[in-house]
Write a protein that holds these residues in place. Structure first.
Motif, PDB file in Angstrom:
ATOM      1  N   UNK A  97       5.927  79.818  37.671  1.00 16.60           N
ATOM      2  CA  UNK A  97       6.764  79.838  38.873  1.00 16.60           C
ATOM      3  C   UNK A  97       6.911  81.290  39.334  1.00 16.60           C
ATOM      4  N   UNK A  98       6.987  81.462  40.636  1.00 17.63           N
ATOM      5  CA  UNK A  98       7.262  82.795  41.158  1.00 17.63           C
ATOM      6  C   UNK A  98       8.737  83.097  40.978  1.00 17.63           C
ATOM      7  N   UNK A  99       9.097  84.338  41.216  1.00 25.51           N
ATOM      8  CA  UNK A  99      10.507  84.701  41.122  1.00 25.51           C
ATOM      9  C   UNK A  99      11.339  83.952  42.151  1.00 25.51           C
ATOM     10  N   UNK A 100      10.660  83.525  43.212  1.00 27.26           N
ATOM     11  CA  UNK A 100      11.361  82.750  44.231  1.00 27.26           C
ATOM     12  C   UNK A 100      11.375  81.257  43.946  1.00 27.26           C
ATOM     13  N   UNK A 101      10.790  80.856  42.832  1.00 28.65           N
ATOM     14  CA  UNK A 101      10.824  79.443  42.456  1.00 28.65           C
ATOM     15  C   UNK A 101       9.640  78.631  42.919  1.00 28.65           C
ATOM     16  N   UNK A 102       8.640  79.251  43.524  1.00 31.12           N
ATOM     17  CA  UNK A 102       7.479  78.520  43.997  1.00 31.12           C
ATOM     18  C   UNK A 102       6.535  78.191  42.832  1.00 31.12           C
ATOM     19  N   UNK A 103       5.895  77.049  42.921  1.00 33.41           N
ATOM     20  CA  UNK A 103       4.978  76.599  41.875  1.00 33.41           C
ATOM     21  C   UNK A 103       3.696  77.436  41.886  1.00 33.41           C
ATOM     22  N   UNK A 104       3.180  77.714  40.689  1.00 37.38           N
ATOM     23  CA  UNK A 104       1.902  78.388  40.545  1.00 37.38           C
ATOM     24  C   UNK A 104       1.100  77.676  39.459  1.00 37.38           C
ATOM     25  N   UNK A 105      -0.149  77.358  39.787  1.00 40.85           N
ATOM     26  CA  UNK A 105      -1.007  76.597  38.878  1.00 40.85           C
ATOM     27  C   UNK A 105      -2.024  77.521  38.220  1.00 40.85           C
ATOM     28  N   UNK A 106      -2.178  77.380  36.910  1.00 42.67           N
ATOM     29  CA  UNK A 106      -3.160  78.150  36.162  1.00 42.67           C
ATOM     30  C   UNK A 106      -4.502  77.430  36.162  1.00 42.67           C
ATOM     31  N   UNK A 107      -5.513  78.102  35.542  1.00 38.88           N
ATOM     32  CA  UNK A 107      -6.834  77.479  35.432  1.00 38.88           C
ATOM     33  C   UNK A 107      -6.760  76.186  34.623  1.00 38.88           C
ATOM     34  N   UNK A 108      -5.958  76.180  33.573  1.00 39.20           N
ATOM     35  CA  UNK A 108      -5.801  74.959  32.760  1.00 39.20           C
ATOM     36  C   UNK A 108      -5.140  73.850  33.576  1.00 39.20           C
ATOM     37  N   UNK A 109      -4.135  74.227  34.384  1.00 35.54           N
ATOM     38  CA  UNK A 109      -3.489  73.236  35.253  1.00 35.54           C
ATOM     39  C   UNK A 109      -4.499  72.637  36.229  1.00 35.54           C
ATOM     40  N   UNK A 110      -5.346  73.499  36.769  1.00 35.44           N
ATOM     41  CA  UNK A 110      -6.335  73.044  37.739  1.00 35.44           C
ATOM     42  C   UNK A 110      -7.332  72.086  37.089  1.00 35.44           C
ATOM     43  N   UNK A 111      -7.731  72.381  35.860  1.00 37.38           N
ATOM     44  CA  UNK A 111      -8.649  71.498  35.139  1.00 37.38           C
ATOM     45  C   UNK A 111      -8.014  70.123  34.940  1.00 37.38           C
ATOM     46  N   UNK A 112      -6.748  70.080  34.596  1.00 39.07           N
ATOM     47  CA  UNK A 112      -6.045  68.802  34.424  1.00 39.07           C
ATOM     48  C   UNK A 112      -5.992  68.043  35.748  1.00 39.07           C
ATOM     49  N   UNK A 113      -5.735  68.758  36.822  1.00 34.41           N
ATOM     50  CA  UNK A 113      -5.682  68.112  38.131  1.00 34.41           C
ATOM     51  C   UNK A 113      -7.032  67.512  38.505  1.00 34.41           C
ATOM     52  N   UNK A 114      -8.111  68.236  38.207  1.00 31.72           N
ATOM     53  CA  UNK A 114      -9.430  67.698  38.506  1.00 31.72           C
ATOM     54  C   UNK A 114      -9.669  66.399  37.731  1.00 31.72           C
ATOM     55  N   UNK A 115      -9.247  66.351  36.476  1.00 28.72           N
ATOM     56  CA  UNK A 115      -9.414  65.137  35.680  1.00 28.72           C
ATOM     57  C   UNK A 115      -8.564  63.998  36.247  1.00 28.72           C
ATOM     58  N   UNK A 116      -7.347  64.324  36.684  1.00 27.50           N
ATOM     59  CA  UNK A 116      -6.489  63.300  37.283  1.00 27.50           C
ATOM     60  C   UNK A 116      -7.159  62.696  38.509  1.00 27.50           C
ATOM     61  N   UNK A 117      -7.714  63.567  39.343  1.00 27.15           N
ATOM     62  CA  UNK A 117      -8.376  63.098  40.570  1.00 27.15           C
ATOM     63  C   UNK A 117      -9.550  62.189  40.227  1.00 27.15           C
TER      64      UNK A 117
END
Length: 287
Positions: A60-80
């Motif tokens: 998360x950013x200091x302002x609370x915004x979501x940030x996705x890592x490379x591992x997060x992106x890999x999981x998302x690709x599998x979900x899709x």
């Protein structure tokens, strides 16, 4: 099939709308907008998956915004990928998080469901083709089948002529719907029933059954039942048919070919029965 929690909305309600598509995920991660563009799902879907714990961004950013890592992106690709083959979100979660999950078994089960759905859709497509043909042609029988079923006096041009004459009516649509699901064997049953009724009419006229008598009225009711193979017939419509049987050369030739004068006698018994039920044959209309 996807479960009820698998929602994708087109509305992008996140304030983070950066659509950077760099191939490398930096140490700072990717924003929701960037991931949405890269993975091909809506921002709302990403928010939902975060809320249900299916795919939470690691940073998360200091302002609370979501940030996705490379591992997060890999999981998302599998979900899709799993969602594209039809797995619901609960099943996807089990496949991703349960080390003992039978992934191949889950995919085989999904493949079976897909094959069943394809079969149902193919049947639906065939049914639609038949319905379209029936609305356009009336009879879904070859000329040879029509001759074999309806006899040598049958004119294969009659269905086309009927379509041109009655194609815009409710009755043609009802007739087409029955025709679309009717097999040649079922048409043969209809033809046999009609032929049997024609013989009963001729026999009744031969023995002097008079219009308005109980015997004649029973035949009129039987006529409506037999005719229901094509479409429902009201008494007023039956009166109109009676007139046509007598006045139309083709119909008159059919009935008078069975017995001379049968077309007129049939019209008379229909009219008499109609009067007994409060219908004036002189003013009856097709309704």
């Amino acid at each position: 099939m996807p479960d009820a929690t698998d929602i994708d909305a087109d509305a992008d309600t996140d304030t983070d709308t950066d659509t950077d598509t760099d191939t490398d995920v930096g140490a700072g991660g990717l924003t929701v907008g960037q991931v949405s563009a890269r993975v091909g799902v809506t921002v709302r879907a990403l928010h939902h998956w975060d809320e249900i714990g299916l795919a939470r961004p690691s940073l998360r950013t200091t302002g609370g915004y979501r940030l996705y890592t490379a591992a997060d992106l890999e999981r998302l690709h599998r979900i899709v990928v799993y969602r594209e083959v039809g797995l619901g979100l609960d099943k996807i979660r089990a496949v991703l998080d349960d080390s003992a999950a039978d992934v191949a078994g889950a995919l085989r089960a999904q493949r079976t469901q897909v094959a069943e759905r394809i079969s149902r859709l193919q049947q639906l497509n065939t049914g639609l083709d038949r319905m379209i043909d029936a609305h356009e042609r009336g009879l879904l029988l070859t000329v040879e089948q029509q001759s074999a079923i309806f006899g040598p006096r049958w004119n294969p041009e009659w269905p086309s002529e009927a379509r041109q004459r009655y194609g815009d009516t409710t009755q043609w649509r009802q007739y087409a719907e029955r025709s679309a699901s009717r097999t040649p064997e079922e048409w043969q049953e209809v033809a046999d029933t009609v032929a049997g009724f024609d013989r009963a009419l001729a026999d009744a006229m031969d023995v002097g059954v008079t219009p308005g008598s109980p015997e004649a009225n029973r035949l009129v009711e039987r006529h409506r039942e037999v005719f229901a193979s094509y479409f429902p017939l009201t008494r007023q419509m039956q009166v109109c048919l009676g007139r046509m049987y007598e006045a139309d050369p083709a119909f008159a030739a059919h009935y008078d070919g069975i017995r001379p004068g049968l077309s007129t006698w049939l019209r008379r018994i229909i009219d008499a029965c109609a009067r007994a039920h409060g219908v004036d044959p002189d003013t009856a209309t097709w309704q």
